[in-house]
Design a protein around this motif. Structure first.
Motif: not given
Lengths: 214, 214
Positions: B140, B157, B159-160, B162-164, B166-167, B169, B207, B210-211
């Motif tokens: 990770t 962009r 973006v965080n 880590r949360h990307l 998680y999304m 997965w 996705v 989104g990024i």
DNA sequence: TTTTATGTTGACCGGTTGGTCAGGTTGTGG
DNA sequence: CCACAACCTGACCAACCGGTCAACATAAAA
């Protein structure tokens, strides 16, 4: 009879006893079912967690399946309530953004229920198949129409509404169902208030940008 | 000795026997563990599914836990292999897009393994906690650095990361773990080839938009 | 106070489960 | 061909599980 009889009875009324014991048992069951699965959970474990004799559980819930069914129905109703936000919204920013907020909050406050639901669906939904085929199917179709309307009104990009919904469910529930994994990757610490805000903001940002609503 | 001895032996060699039986048992175990959970699965059920006597299972796998551990390790290694795509990619479109493709394919070809993993993590990862704290944590961190590099290079962009992750997965595995729910909402039919392509395209589109990579 | 319905619980039971083991079969190296 | 190691399996067992029940306790109704 003492003056404070109505606000603090020493001897509980009959109706209160039933309500409180059912609540105690359901809370304990939700936790045990989530942590051990239906097959791994035992009535003795739930009884110990609730602080009651095992035989007392069977007085309020005839079988293990009955108790389990009630736990699953509970989280489903909580999610349905949160979905109200979807309908009254004028556009995707408020509707989908608010839905993400609500579901993320539920993942934090009701992680056990979410896990029980996930486990139930993963095992083929043996006890809530009828819910999937009626309530959930109807709710999903309604939400797809709402999203399609926003697309038609030019309030968001033309995306497949169904797969957008799946992404919303998957991502928001992931923070409950895989909370242990997230905690491990967070140096074995639960997400702080600040980190939860960051998570909600990140998810909303990614999704709302993805659908071209912002 | 017949001429075709080397390509079609009637009597299998010792090493083949062990390999084939372990494979048969592991496949059966993966399915049973996924459908019934660890607690709900029984060695007898796995034995019946594998077409072998129960005692034979215990010859190859000492305990139920040993068998379960091997099943969980299997899916983890499959996922790790798929993650190779991440590293060699020049940018997020190829890296993250390819990763989504790979994980969606695995969700279709290995739905049982994904469910077993999900169940294991939901129950607090009792048998693979060390994997989470070593291999997964390292992987990770490496991927977060790769994403951050793309951000710094202006290829997506900010973006965080880590949360990307998680999304990614959550969404990809949702198609395996909640496959029954998805099938129910698809008029009780499994997703067709066309629908799987649509799902992959939708997830990638959402996705990557989104990024801000496309 | 008496009666009755509700709540409580320790002890028990039939059925199932993971795991063992003795005794047999089969492939393989010498 | 022989001896050994690997493989196979029916029968068995102690432990545990969901569920029952009779006996008892308590609060509400009569």
């Amino acid at each position: 009879m003492p003056a404070d009889a109505q606000i603090s009875r020493l001897k509980p009324r009959r109706t209160d006893i039933r309500r409180e014991n059912e609540r105690t048992i359901l809370d304990a069951a939700e936790k045990v079912f989530a942590e051990a699965g239906f097959g791994g959970a035992t009535m003795q474990l739930i009884a110990d967690m609730a602080g009651l004799p095992k035989a007392n559980l069977h007085y309020y819930f005839a079988t293990k399946e009955d108790l389990y069914r009630r736990v699953v129905q509970q989280i489903f109703e909580i999610w349905l309530d949160a979905a109200m936000l979807f309908d009254d919204a004028p556009g995707p920013v408020e509707g989908i953004g608010g839905y993400i907020d609500a579901k993320m909050d539920i993942s934090r406050t009701h992680p056990y229920g979410s896990k029980v639901w996930a486990s139930e669906v993963m095992h083929g939904a043996p006890v809530i198949q009828d819910y999937l085929e009626t309530t959930l199917r109807d709710w999903t179709e309604g939400r797809i129409r709402a999203i399609q309307r926003w697309i038609d009104e030019g309030k968001m990009r033309p995306v497949n509404p169904r797969h957008l919904l799946y992404m919303l469910w998957a991502t928001t529930q992931h923070y409950a169902d895989f909370g242990h994994q997230i905690q491990t990757l967070n140096n074995d610490r639960p997400l702080s208030d600040r980190q939860w805000l960051e998570a909600k903001a990140s998810v909303k940002d990614l999704v709302l940008r993805g659908i071209g609503a912002i």
